[in-house]
Design an enzyme around this catalytic site. Structure first.
Site, mmCIF file in Angstrom:
data_model
loop_
_atom_site.group_PDB
_atom_site.id
_atom_site.type_symbol
_atom_site.label_atom_id
_atom_site.label_comp_id
_atom_site.label_asym_id
_atom_site.label_seq_id
_atom_site.Cartn_x
_atom_site.Cartn_y
_atom_site.Cartn_z
ATOM 1 N N THR A 8 0.948 -1.274 0.062
ATOM 2 C CA THR A 8 0.131 -0.084 -0.065
ATOM 3 C C THR A 8 0.859 1.236 0.197
ATOM 4 O OG1 THR A 8 -0.035 0.248 2.390
ATOM 5 C CG2 THR A 8 -1.967 -1.246 1.226
ATOM 6 N N GLY A 9 0.414 2.328 -0.669
ATOM 7 C CA GLY A 9 0.950 3.680 -0.673
ATOM 8 C C GLY A 9 2.438 3.320 -1.563
ATOM 9 N N ALA A 10 2.553 2.626 -2.467
ATOM 10 C CA ALA A 10 3.713 2.507 -3.311
ATOM 11 C C ALA A 10 3.882 3.755 -4.299
ATOM 12 C CB ALA A 10 3.880 1.063 -3.826
ATOM 13 N N TYR A 189 -0.957 10.735 14.399
ATOM 14 C CA TYR A 189 -0.195 10.033 13.760
ATOM 15 C C TYR A 189 0.541 9.080 14.625
ATOM 16 C CZ TYR A 189 4.005 8.396 11.051
ATOM 17 O OH TYR A 189 5.136 8.011 10.739
HETATM 18 P P1 NDP Z 1 5.184 9.007 2.027
HETATM 19 O O1 NDP Z 1 4.464 10.458 2.200
HETATM 20 O O2 NDP Z 1 6.321 9.285 0.935
HETATM 21 O O3 NDP Z 1 4.223 7.875 1.346
HETATM 22 C C1 NDP Z 1 3.338 7.655 1.841
HETATM 23 C C2 NDP Z 1 2.304 6.793 1.045
HETATM 24 O O4 NDP Z 1 0.940 6.602 1.523
HETATM 25 C C3 NDP Z 1 2.142 7.780 -0.318
HETATM 26 O O5 NDP Z 1 2.356 6.570 -1.416
HETATM 27 C C4 NDP Z 1 0.493 8.200 -0.255
HETATM 28 O O6 NDP Z 1 0.002 8.250 -1.458
HETATM 29 C C5 NDP Z 1 0.189 6.940 0.563
HETATM 30 N N1 NDP Z 1 -1.207 7.212 1.066
HETATM 31 C C6 NDP Z 1 -1.582 8.408 1.814
HETATM 32 N N2 NDP Z 1 -2.884 8.266 2.173
HETATM 33 C C7 NDP Z 1 -3.426 7.270 1.473
HETATM 34 C C8 NDP Z 1 -4.818 6.847 1.348
HETATM 35 N N3 NDP Z 1 -5.864 7.273 1.923
HETATM 36 N N4 NDP Z 1 -4.661 5.738 0.553
HETATM 37 C C9 NDP Z 1 -3.820 4.995 -0.010
HETATM 38 N N5 NDP Z 1 -2.638 5.465 0.158
HETATM 39 C C10 NDP Z 1 -2.438 6.589 0.768
HETATM 40 O O7 NDP Z 1 5.853 8.712 3.453
HETATM 41 P P2 NDP Z 1 6.735 7.516 3.732
HETATM 42 O O8 NDP Z 1 7.333 6.979 2.640
HETATM 43 O O9 NDP Z 1 7.808 8.125 4.918
HETATM 44 O O10 NDP Z 1 6.002 6.594 4.712
HETATM 45 C C11 NDP Z 1 5.608 5.094 4.537
HETATM 46 C C12 NDP Z 1 5.510 4.590 5.748
HETATM 47 O O11 NDP Z 1 6.898 4.574 6.445
HETATM 48 C C13 NDP Z 1 4.556 5.142 6.695
HETATM 49 O O12 NDP Z 1 3.823 4.092 7.310
HETATM 50 C C14 NDP Z 1 5.208 5.634 7.858
HETATM 51 O O13 NDP Z 1 4.630 5.664 8.929
HETATM 52 C C15 NDP Z 1 6.556 5.035 7.865
HETATM 53 N N6 NDP Z 1 7.874 5.683 8.590
HETATM 54 C C16 NDP Z 1 8.307 6.530 7.835
HETATM 55 C C17 NDP Z 1 9.313 7.294 8.422
HETATM 56 C C18 NDP Z 1 10.106 8.356 7.604
HETATM 57 O O14 NDP Z 1 11.035 8.952 8.489
HETATM 58 N N7 NDP Z 1 9.688 8.965 6.608
HETATM 59 C C19 NDP Z 1 10.058 6.720 9.715
HETATM 60 C C20 NDP Z 1 9.149 5.420 10.167
HETATM 61 C C21 NDP Z 1 8.301 4.998 9.485
HETATM 62 P P3 NDP Z 1 0.441 9.526 -2.606
HETATM 63 O O15 NDP Z 1 1.500 9.282 -3.037
HETATM 64 O O16 NDP Z 1 -1.097 9.538 -3.432
HETATM 65 O O17 NDP Z 1 0.113 10.662 -1.511
#
Ligand code: NDP
Length: 314
Positions: A8-10, A189
């Site tokens: 999810t969210g790739a 969050y």
């Molecule tokens: P990004 O914002 O780059 O990616 C988040 C993704 O989630 C995007 O693809 C986004 O879609 C998608 N998304 C958001 N809302 C929805 C929705 N309603 N339905 C489907 N997809 C959705 O953040 P990260 O890559 O940093 O985050 C990924 C994971 O890593 C999360 O679980 C975060 O909690 C975790 N994490 C991140 C850290 C960090 O330092 N960045 C540290 C620890 C954990 P769209 O592209 O359309 O916006």
């Protein structure tokens, strides 16, 4: 055969880097479960993934109807499901007012926890049917929900309390916070990440023995450059990556974080169930400890039961 992994969210950040890392091995077909079809297609192309290694399918976790629709669509493709990665998340640290999902749940917990909760429950049946040798379900956690760490102690701290806000529907009428308190986007969050880690352990307790599925969570490191911080103030976005690089030394690149999550997907040495994985500074993985709240079995059970009601499974 190739393994099939749903992520999810790739369409950005960690999810995209993981999709790319898996595709590069030649052993995986990745289903990119994304809310923005065009963005996901462009993202896959931008990192050089080839057509036969991925399929983009629509999933908006902020709508339970969309989650059900995704599961139907996936089943219609008649592909097996070997690994599910619950990765997508929203983070609204500067929001003054809550926003809500289609069903009226506060957006961060509604998307990051409740959307994934329904998705993982429904797709568990599909995982069970797969004949893949190492079937896994992974829910991305975070250090920020873990109050036994330095990062987890930056206020506002995660705290689910007695779940009274969640039990009353998280709809802003009584409260939009799980603990029933005042709305705080950063805390919402962190709370959602605690829910993710509790859910993983409850899945492990309920289903690991019966199904053989490995349930795992992880903290991939601080990926300070992803879109997650898009709603933060500009000064924060400017200073956060160098701060993490040079001061806390917790920084990892998106590419490295993607490789770490890809290990949790497919590395034989990370096949243990019920584990919260972390990596040390020389990039070797270890089984990390969760905070008291994030490993509270009683709270996990209660969260499970309340969440089932909210998503219509009970
Ligand atoms: P990004 O914002 O780059 O990616 C988040 C993704 O989630 C995007 O693809 C986004 O879609 C998608 N998304 C958001 N809302 C929805 C929705 N309603 N339905 C489907 N997809 C959705 O953040 P990260 O890559 O940093 O985050 C990924 C994971 O890593 C999360 O679980 C975060 O909690 C975790 N994490 C991140 C850290 C960090 O330092 N960045 C540290 C620890 C954990 P769209 O592209 O359309 O916006």
């Amino acid at each position: 055969r190739k393994g099939t992994a749903v992520i999810t969210g790739a369409s950005s950040g960690l999810g995209l880097a993981t999709a790319k890392a898996l595709a590069d091995t030649g052993k995986w077909h990745v289903i990119m479960a994304c809310r923005n079809f065009l963005k996901a297609e462009k993202a896959a192309k931008s990192v050089g993934m080839s057509k036969e290694d991925y399929t983009v399918m629509h999933l908006d976790l902020a709508s339970l109807e969309s989650v059900k629709q995704f599961v139907d669509n996936f089943r219609r493709t008649e592909q097996p499901l070997d690994v599910l990665v619950c990765n997508a998340a929203v983070y609204q640290p500067t929001a003054k007012e809550p926003s809500f999902t289609a069903e009226g749940f506060e957006l961060s917990v509604g998307t990051n926890h409740l959307g994934h909760f329904l998705l993982s429950r429904l797709l568990l049946d599909d995982l069970k049917k797969s004949d893949y040798p190492s079937k896994r379900m992974i829910i991305v956690g975070s250090i920020t929900g873990n109050t036994n760490t330095l990062a987890g102690n930056v206020p506002p701290k995660a705290n689910l309390g007695d779940l009274r806000g969640l039990a009353s529907g998280l709809d802003g009428q009584n409260s939009s916070m799980i603990d029933g308190g005042e709305y705080d986007g950063a805390k919402a969050y962190k709370d959602s990440k605690v829910c993710n880690m509790l859910t993983m352990q409850e899945l492990h307790r309920r289903y690991h023995e019966e199904t053989g599925v490995t349930f795992a969570s992880l903290y991939p490191g601080c990926i300070a450059t992803t879109g997650l911080f898009r709603e933060h103030i500009p000064l924060f976005r400017l200073l956060f990556p160098p701060f993490q690089k040079y001061i806390t030394k917790g920084y990892v690149s998106e590419e490295e974080a993607g490789k770490r999550l890809a290990q949790v997907v497919s590395d034989p040495s990370l096949g243990k169930s019920g584990v919260y994985w972390s990596w040390n500074n020389n990039s070797s993985s270890f089984e990390n400890q969760l905070s008291k709240e994030a490993s509270d079995a009683e709270k996990a059970k209660k969260l499970w039961e309340v969440s089932e009601k909210l998503v219509g499974l009970a």
